[in-house]
Structure formats: C-alpha cells, structure tokens
Enzyme design. Structure first.
Site, PDB file in Angstrom:
ATOM      1  CE1 TYR A 198      -4.007   2.082   0.646  1.00  0.00           C
ATOM      2  CE2 TYR A 198      -2.686   3.133   2.351  1.00  0.00           C
ATOM      3  CZ  TYR A 198      -3.816   3.109   1.556  1.00  0.00           C
ATOM      4  OH  TYR A 198      -4.759   4.114   1.662  1.00  0.00           O
ATOM      5  CE  LYS A 239      -3.693   4.855  -1.625  1.00  0.00           C
ATOM      6  NZ  LYS A 239      -4.749   5.386  -2.509  1.00  0.00           N
TER       7      LYS A 239
HETATM    8  P1  NAP Z   1     -13.499   2.364   0.664  1.00  0.00           P
HETATM    9  O1  NAP Z   1     -14.583   2.846   1.563  1.00  0.00           O
HETATM   10  O2  NAP Z   1     -12.936   0.991   0.872  1.00  0.00           O
HETATM   11  O3  NAP Z   1     -14.005   2.515  -0.858  1.00  0.00           O
HETATM   12  C1  NAP Z   1     -13.151   2.188  -1.917  1.00  0.00           C
HETATM   13  C2  NAP Z   1     -13.830   2.421  -3.242  1.00  0.00           C
HETATM   14  O4  NAP Z   1     -12.905   2.057  -4.271  1.00  0.00           O
HETATM   15  C3  NAP Z   1     -15.062   1.543  -3.431  1.00  0.00           C
HETATM   16  O5  NAP Z   1     -16.093   2.276  -4.064  1.00  0.00           O
HETATM   17  C4  NAP Z   1     -14.558   0.428  -4.351  1.00  0.00           C
HETATM   18  O6  NAP Z   1     -15.541  -0.117  -5.230  1.00  0.00           O
HETATM   19  C5  NAP Z   1     -13.546   1.172  -5.189  1.00  0.00           C
HETATM   20  N1  NAP Z   1     -12.575   0.260  -5.797  1.00  0.00           N
HETATM   21  C6  NAP Z   1     -11.717  -0.568  -5.196  1.00  0.00           C
HETATM   22  N2  NAP Z   1     -11.020  -1.254  -6.101  1.00  0.00           N
HETATM   23  C7  NAP Z   1     -11.468  -0.868  -7.323  1.00  0.00           C
HETATM   24  C8  NAP Z   1     -11.146  -1.238  -8.647  1.00  0.00           C
HETATM   25  N3  NAP Z   1     -10.213  -2.156  -8.929  1.00  0.00           N
HETATM   26  N4  NAP Z   1     -11.815  -0.635  -9.652  1.00  0.00           N
HETATM   27  C9  NAP Z   1     -12.761   0.296  -9.402  1.00  0.00           C
HETATM   28  N5  NAP Z   1     -13.106   0.692  -8.161  1.00  0.00           N
HETATM   29  C10 NAP Z   1     -12.469   0.099  -7.130  1.00  0.00           C
HETATM   30  O7  NAP Z   1     -12.225   3.336   0.695  1.00  0.00           O
HETATM   31  P2  NAP Z   1     -12.038   4.815   1.289  1.00  0.00           P
HETATM   32  O8  NAP Z   1     -11.645   4.686   2.702  1.00  0.00           O
HETATM   33  O9  NAP Z   1     -13.174   5.695   0.918  1.00  0.00           O
HETATM   34  O10 NAP Z   1     -10.712   5.256   0.503  1.00  0.00           O
HETATM   35  C11 NAP Z   1     -10.761   5.957  -0.718  1.00  0.00           C
HETATM   36  C12 NAP Z   1      -9.337   6.305  -1.122  1.00  0.00           C
HETATM   37  O11 NAP Z   1      -8.727   7.054  -0.084  1.00  0.00           O
HETATM   38  C13 NAP Z   1      -8.454   5.080  -1.345  1.00  0.00           C
HETATM   39  O12 NAP Z   1      -7.575   5.312  -2.411  1.00  0.00           O
HETATM   40  C14 NAP Z   1      -7.679   4.983  -0.054  1.00  0.00           C
HETATM   41  O13 NAP Z   1      -6.446   4.326  -0.218  1.00  0.00           O
HETATM   42  C15 NAP Z   1      -7.519   6.446   0.291  1.00  0.00           C
HETATM   43  N6  NAP Z   1      -7.276   6.689   1.703  1.00  0.00           N
HETATM   44  C16 NAP Z   1      -8.205   6.386   2.643  1.00  0.00           C
HETATM   45  C17 NAP Z   1      -7.928   6.638   3.988  1.00  0.00           C
HETATM   46  C18 NAP Z   1      -8.929   6.355   5.070  1.00  0.00           C
HETATM   47  O14 NAP Z   1      -8.571   6.557   6.235  1.00  0.00           O
HETATM   48  N7  NAP Z   1     -10.127   5.915   4.793  1.00  0.00           N
HETATM   49  C19 NAP Z   1      -6.698   7.188   4.339  1.00  0.00           C
HETATM   50  C20 NAP Z   1      -5.773   7.486   3.345  1.00  0.00           C
HETATM   51  C21 NAP Z   1      -6.069   7.243   2.032  1.00  0.00           C
HETATM   52  P3  NAP Z   1     -16.786  -0.995  -4.680  1.00  0.00           P
HETATM   53  O15 NAP Z   1     -17.616  -0.055  -3.866  1.00  0.00           O
HETATM   54  O16 NAP Z   1     -17.465  -1.418  -5.922  1.00  0.00           O
HETATM   55  O17 NAP Z   1     -16.186  -2.101  -3.890  1.00  0.00           O
END
Ligand code: NAP
Length: 248
Positions: A156, A160
């Site tokens: 990861y 990133k």
């Molecule tokens: P999440 O709730 O797990 O949602 C992830 C989304 O990405 C879902 O809609 C999923 O689709 C989609 N996805 C995953 N793999 C995919 C693929 N191969 N093709 C198309 N869509 C795909 O994640 P989140 O927490 O909102 O995170 C969003 C972004 O922020 C990510 O890049 C994550 O690394 C980054 N981030 C998050 C945090 C945090 O604390 N939450 C911190 C730092 C960075 P489905 O709904 O269809 O499964």
C-alpha cells in the site's frame, strides 16, 4: 452556490467512502458526475443516492480501474455520454495488509494494480479531454502511508508513494495545457477501509494524531473541491495532507 455548474467530473472508487462524498460534493455544486466503482450495485446505489438529492447529476459506471482495456472502454462511454471531462479524481484504492514475510505476490500486484496502475489507466482514458478542457484538473488520492510508510503495508505504501511521483510527473507534462495535477494524502478517515481495523488498532493510530480525532469524508471532499476550483489555479504537483497533523 453552484461553483461547478457546466463541469463534468469523474470520480473513481465512488461507490462509498471518500469517493462517494466527493462525487456528492461536486453534484451539490452543480457538476455532472460519473460515479465509478468495481461493482454495479455499489456505484449504482451511490449514484441513486446522489440523484435523489441533486436530480440528474450522477451516472454510474462499473469498471475495474486496474484493467487497462476495461478502463479505456469505460472512458469512451463516459466521454460519449458527457461530451468531455473537466475534473478527474483517481480515488479507487484497496488494502491487502500483511507483514512482508507473509505478503504474497498476489497481494502486491492487486494493490499496485488498483492504487497505482489504476490512476495511470484512468489518466490515459481522459487525458486528451482534460487537455481540451478550460483548466482541467486531476486529483489523485494518495495517503499519509505513502509519505511515512507503515509496517504491514509495504504494498500500500509503495502504491501511494508511487502515486505521488506519478502526480508530479503528470503535473509537469500537462502544465503547458493548464491542467493541474495534485495529490491528497488523507490520514485516518472514517470509512469502511478504517472500520475493519477494530477498536484497539484505531486507538493506537489515534495516539499518532495530534488532533486526536479521525477525519470525516466530507472534509476530504472539501479539499478536492478547493483543488478543483479556479482559486487553486496556481497549485500543481503538490501533495496536500489532511491528517490531523499526523505527518507535520
Ligand atoms: P473504501 O470505503 O474501501 O471505498 C473504496 C472504493 O474504491 C469503493 O467504491 C470500491 O468499489 C472502489 N474500488 C476498489 N477497487 C477498485 C477497482 N479495482 N476498480 C474500481 N473501483 C475500485 O475506501 P475509502 O476509505 O473511501 O478510501 C478511498 C481512497 O482514499 C483510497 O484510495 C484509499 O487508499 C484512500 N485513503 C483512505 C484513507 C482512510 O482513512 N479511509 C486514508 C488514506 C487514504 P466498490 O464499492 O465497488 O467495492
């Protein structure tokens, strides 16, 4: 206020979490939004919820961003339906955590494929259209883990951090066409991705956050609105952390 009236926005990974909040925030500001996610139910549900609040603002597209061919096809469909794209947000991301000793090459490839190659695939799908837009915008969702690393997240963190190098290169390549490209590096934000960590792990992480609180998806969405706005015209190639002070 309709700050993004007449703008077309693509948000990957917008079936839930941060991506859904971003898609909704742009719709609230008058934009037309393409809501992309892996499975049809997730992006369909998200687009319906957005359309209930802001009628005819969102359309859903199920696509695996990690698959180059599928992403190009999806891009063609979106461009045919929307006419062009002004703002692209590469937000789709996954985790497959594990210490190096136990991390499989499948776990490595899956995370790099979605988080890093996925962004390349979608920039390839929309680059020409963004270059034709009036001040196009690309926003890549990285992570604080890409800045500081984390035991158990080598895949990861690499994806990133790679996204940050990609952001700066794209920013340099597309700046002659007035397209900006920036990265957002969220810290610990309340979503499905962090819910799976469990209470004890969440408490441990919060010890590293000076503001002693998790971030909310709407707060990350507001940062994306700013970076996509005309006010952010002179910001490109930057990584903006939104992390409660975790990486200061
Ligand atoms: P999440 O709730 O797990 O949602 C992830 C989304 O990405 C879902 O809609 C999923 O689709 C989609 N996805 C995953 N793999 C995919 C693929 N191969 N093709 C198309 N869509 C795909 O994640 P989140 O927490 O909102 O995170 C969003 C972004 O922020 C990510 O890049 C994550 O690394 C980054 N981030 C998050 C945090 C945090 O604390 N939450 C911190 C730092 C960075 P489905 O709904 O269809 O499964």
């Amino acid at each position: 206020m309709e700050r993004f009236k007449d703008k077309n926005v693509v948000v990957t990974g917008a079936g839930r979490g941060i991506g859904q909040a971003m898609a909704e925030a742009f719709a609230a500001e008058g934009a037309k939004v393409a809501v992309l996610s892996r499975n049809e139910q997730s992006c369909g549900h998200s687009a319906n919820a957005i359309n209930e609040k802001y009628p005819d603002s969102a359309r859903s597209y199920a696509v695996d961003v990690a698959d180059f061919g599928s992403m190009q096809e999806c891009g063609k469909e979106i461009l045919a339906e929307m006419g062009g794209v002004d703002i692209l947000i590469n937000n789709a991301g996954i985790t497959r955590d594990g210490l190096l000793l136990r991390m499989s090459d499948e776990d490595w490839d899956a995370v790099l494929g979605t988080n890093l190659k996925g962004a390349f695939n979608s920039v390839k799908a929309f680059q020409r259209s963004l270059m034709k837009a009036d001040e196009g915008r690309i926003i890549n969702v990285s992570s604080v883990i890409g800045l500081i690393g984390n035991a158990g997240q080598a895949n990861y963190a690499a994806s990133k951090a790679g996204l940050i190098g990609f952001t700066k290169s794209v920013a340099r390549e597309l700046s002659p066409r007035k397209v900006t490209c920036n990265a957002i590096a969220p810290g610990f934000v309340r979503t499905d991705m962090t819910d799976v960590l469990g209470e004890k792990m969440q408490e441990e992480i919060l010890k590293m956050v000076p503001l002693k609180d998790m971030g909310e998806v709407e707060e990350v969405a507001n940062l994306a609105l700013y970076l996509a706005s005309p006010e952010a015209r002179y910001i490109t190639g930057q990584v903006i952390a939104i992390d409660g002070g975790m990486t200061m």
